[in-house]
Write an enzyme that holds these catalytic residues in place. Structure first.
Site, PDB file in Angstrom:
ATOM      1  N   LYS A 181       0.849   4.120  -2.814  1.00  0.00           N
ATOM      2  CA  LYS A 181       0.480   5.498  -2.490  1.00  0.00           C
ATOM      3  C   LYS A 181       1.617   6.471  -2.800  1.00  0.00           C
ATOM      4  O   LYS A 181       1.367   7.629  -3.162  1.00  0.00           O
ATOM      5  CB  LYS A 181       0.052   5.593  -1.022  1.00  0.00           C
ATOM      6  CG  LYS A 181      -1.276   4.867  -0.722  1.00  0.00           C
ATOM      7  CD  LYS A 181      -2.388   5.286  -1.671  1.00  0.00           C
ATOM      8  CE  LYS A 181      -3.782   4.990  -1.144  1.00  0.00           C
ATOM      9  NZ  LYS A 181      -4.818   5.297  -2.172  1.00  0.00           N
ATOM     10  N   TYR A 238       0.831  -1.216   0.000  1.00  0.00           N
ATOM     11  CA  TYR A 238       0.000   0.000   0.000  1.00  0.00           C
ATOM     12  C   TYR A 238       0.866   1.267   0.000  1.00  0.00           C
ATOM     13  O   TYR A 238       0.596   2.216  -0.736  1.00  0.00           O
ATOM     14  CB  TYR A 238      -0.896  -0.067   1.227  1.00  0.00           C
ATOM     15  CG  TYR A 238      -1.924   1.030   1.390  1.00  0.00           C
ATOM     16  CD1 TYR A 238      -3.134   0.989   0.695  1.00  0.00           C
ATOM     17  CD2 TYR A 238      -1.717   2.089   2.279  1.00  0.00           C
ATOM     18  CE1 TYR A 238      -4.103   1.971   0.883  1.00  0.00           C
ATOM     19  CE2 TYR A 238      -2.674   3.071   2.473  1.00  0.00           C
ATOM     20  CZ  TYR A 238      -3.864   3.010   1.771  1.00  0.00           C
ATOM     21  OH  TYR A 238      -4.824   3.977   1.968  1.00  0.00           O
TER      22      TYR A 238
HETATM   23  P1  NAP Z   1     -13.436   2.329   1.606  1.00  0.00           P
HETATM   24  O1  NAP Z   1     -14.474   2.773   2.582  1.00  0.00           O
HETATM   25  O2  NAP Z   1     -12.888   0.957   1.692  1.00  0.00           O
HETATM   26  O3  NAP Z   1     -14.013   2.580   0.132  1.00  0.00           O
HETATM   27  C1  NAP Z   1     -13.291   2.227  -1.006  1.00  0.00           C
HETATM   28  C2  NAP Z   1     -14.264   1.989  -2.141  1.00  0.00           C
HETATM   29  O4  NAP Z   1     -13.476   1.623  -3.297  1.00  0.00           O
HETATM   30  C3  NAP Z   1     -15.219   0.816  -1.868  1.00  0.00           C
HETATM   31  O5  NAP Z   1     -16.539   1.174  -2.194  1.00  0.00           O
HETATM   32  C4  NAP Z   1     -14.680  -0.274  -2.784  1.00  0.00           C
HETATM   33  O6  NAP Z   1     -15.660  -1.162  -3.298  1.00  0.00           O
HETATM   34  C5  NAP Z   1     -14.122   0.547  -3.941  1.00  0.00           C
HETATM   35  N1  NAP Z   1     -13.214  -0.248  -4.773  1.00  0.00           N
HETATM   36  C6  NAP Z   1     -12.284  -1.146  -4.363  1.00  0.00           C
HETATM   37  N2  NAP Z   1     -11.667  -1.709  -5.410  1.00  0.00           N
HETATM   38  C7  NAP Z   1     -12.221  -1.153  -6.524  1.00  0.00           C
HETATM   39  C8  NAP Z   1     -12.015  -1.355  -7.908  1.00  0.00           C
HETATM   40  N3  NAP Z   1     -11.110  -2.220  -8.373  1.00  0.00           N
HETATM   41  N4  NAP Z   1     -12.756  -0.629  -8.779  1.00  0.00           N
HETATM   42  C9  NAP Z   1     -13.696   0.241  -8.328  1.00  0.00           C
HETATM   43  N5  NAP Z   1     -13.943   0.475  -7.025  1.00  0.00           N
HETATM   44  C10 NAP Z   1     -13.214  -0.234  -6.129  1.00  0.00           C
HETATM   45  O7  NAP Z   1     -12.153   3.280   1.641  1.00  0.00           O
HETATM   46  P2  NAP Z   1     -11.942   4.808   2.129  1.00  0.00           P
HETATM   47  O8  NAP Z   1     -11.422   4.771   3.504  1.00  0.00           O
HETATM   48  O9  NAP Z   1     -13.116   5.650   1.796  1.00  0.00           O
HETATM   49  O10 NAP Z   1     -10.698   5.188   1.203  1.00  0.00           O
HETATM   50  C11 NAP Z   1     -10.826   5.848  -0.049  1.00  0.00           C
HETATM   51  C12 NAP Z   1      -9.436   6.138  -0.596  1.00  0.00           C
HETATM   52  O11 NAP Z   1      -8.700   6.917   0.342  1.00  0.00           O
HETATM   53  C13 NAP Z   1      -8.607   4.889  -0.849  1.00  0.00           C
HETATM   54  O12 NAP Z   1      -7.795   5.067  -1.987  1.00  0.00           O
HETATM   55  C14 NAP Z   1      -7.731   4.806   0.397  1.00  0.00           C
HETATM   56  O13 NAP Z   1      -6.558   4.083   0.144  1.00  0.00           O
HETATM   57  C15 NAP Z   1      -7.489   6.274   0.657  1.00  0.00           C
HETATM   58  N6  NAP Z   1      -7.127   6.581   2.051  1.00  0.00           N
HETATM   59  C16 NAP Z   1      -7.958   6.253   3.094  1.00  0.00           C
HETATM   60  C17 NAP Z   1      -7.580   6.567   4.393  1.00  0.00           C
HETATM   61  C18 NAP Z   1      -8.435   6.257   5.591  1.00  0.00           C
HETATM   62  O14 NAP Z   1      -7.964   6.453   6.721  1.00  0.00           O
HETATM   63  N7  NAP Z   1      -9.661   5.773   5.426  1.00  0.00           N
HETATM   64  C19 NAP Z   1      -6.352   7.195   4.620  1.00  0.00           C
HETATM   65  C20 NAP Z   1      -5.537   7.505   3.543  1.00  0.00           C
HETATM   66  C21 NAP Z   1      -5.932   7.183   2.261  1.00  0.00           C
HETATM   67  P3  NAP Z   1     -15.970  -2.574  -2.570  1.00  0.00           P
HETATM   68  O15 NAP Z   1     -16.589  -2.219  -1.279  1.00  0.00           O
HETATM   69  O16 NAP Z   1     -16.912  -3.259  -3.497  1.00  0.00           O
HETATM   70  O17 NAP Z   1     -14.642  -3.250  -2.413  1.00  0.00           O
END
Ligand code: NAP
Length: 258
Positions: free
Chosen positions: A163, A159
């Site tokens: 990133k 990851y």
């Molecule tokens: P999340 O709640 O897990 O949501 C991610 C979404 O992406 C889910 O709806 C998932 O669908 C979808 N997804 C996964 N694989 C995919 C694919 N191949 N094609 C299309 N859609 C896909 O994550 P989040 O926390 O909102 O994070 C959003 C972004 O921010 C991510 O890139 C994450 O790495 C980044 N981020 C998050 C955090 C944090 O603390 N939450 C911190 C830094 C960065 P499914 O449910 O069907 O798998």
């Protein structure tokens, strides 16, 4: 030029990937409030409909699109569908993401590949497919979701590499597309309260509330982030007035260090 998402009487069109929930859903809702017509793209079209309903209930325009961002054919079909049904997309938020955390010595080939495919190949395929519409419009905004993990994080060799890679991708896209009125930036969130951080707490066997309290104690603003905190920053970066901000990585982590 009226609201951020409009050019004259017409709405600009934004695609937000991974927008069924979490940061992507909040971003889709926010961009719709800003006046964009929003394609809510996620793996499962049915799951994306919840976000579309929230946008429509607030008087916005949205379309649920099912596609795997790591599949070139599905990406091409999805972007063509958005262009046909909503209009040419000129804003892209590369937000879809997955975790496959493990210590390096236990990390499988597939843990590595899936994370690279969704984050890096996904952002590449989506950006390549959407840029032609931006270049035709001589205007575009690309925002990709990096992470504080880009600086290194135990258990996240896959990851953190993806990133950090997105940061390099963003800077190169900014250089290549700048002369067409297109900006590219990355946001590196810290701890945001979503299903993704809940899955980490579950994996570690810590109740989510305790996990959040523990994280908040380390964060200068004394709280964890909410999806709307990141949506607000996306809203700025895709706005008309942000045209001189490009190739940047904005850390949004409630403090200066992680
Ligand atoms: P999340 O709640 O897990 O949501 C991610 C979404 O992406 C889910 O709806 C998932 O669908 C979808 N997804 C996964 N694989 C995919 C694919 N191949 N094609 C299309 N859609 C896909 O994550 P989040 O926390 O909102 O994070 C959003 C972004 O921010 C991510 O890139 C994450 O790495 C980044 N981020 C998050 C955090 C944090 O603390 N939450 C911190 C830094 C960065 P499914 O449910 O069907 O798998």
């Amino acid at each position: 030029m009226g609201e951020a998402g409009t050019t004259g009487a017409t709405s600009r069109v934004a695609i937000v990937t991974g927008a069924a929930r979490g940061i992507g859903a909040a971003t889709a809702v926010r961009l719709a409030q800003d006046g964009f017509a929003v394609a809510v793209l996620d793996l499962d079209e049915a799951a994306a409909k919840g976000t579309v309903e929230a946008i429509e209930a607030a008087g916005g325009r949205a379309l649920a699109v099912g596609a795997d961002v790591s599949d070139a054919e599905q990406v091409e079909t999805a972007v063509n569908r958005v262009a046909a049904e909503l209009g040419p997309p000129t804003v892209l938020v590369n937000n879809a993401g997955v975790l496959r955390d493990n210590m390096l010595f236990k990390m499988s080939d597939s843990d590595w590949d899936i994370v690279m495919n969704v984050h890096l190949r996904g952002a590449f395929l989506m950006t390549r497919a959407v840029q032609k519409h931006m270049i035709e419009a001589k205007w575009g905004r690309i925002v990709s979701m990096s992470s504080v993990s880009a600086l290194g994080n135990r258990g996240q060799a896959n990851y953190s590499t993806a990133k950090a890679g997105l940061q390099g991708f963003t800077k190169t896209v900014a250089i290549e597309l700048g002369k067409f009125g297109v900006t590219a930036n990355a946001i590196a969130p810290g701890f945001i309260q979503t299903e993704m951080t809940k899955s980490t707490a579950d994996r570690m066997g810590i109740p989510f509330d305790d996990f959040i309290k523990g994280a908040a104690a380390q964060i200068p603003v004394a709280r964890v982030g909410q999806p709307e905190d990141i949506a607000h920053l996306v809203s700025f970066l895709v706005s008309e007035g942000a045209g001189f901000v490009s190739g940047q990585v904005v850390y949004a982590a409630g403090g200066p260090r992680v």
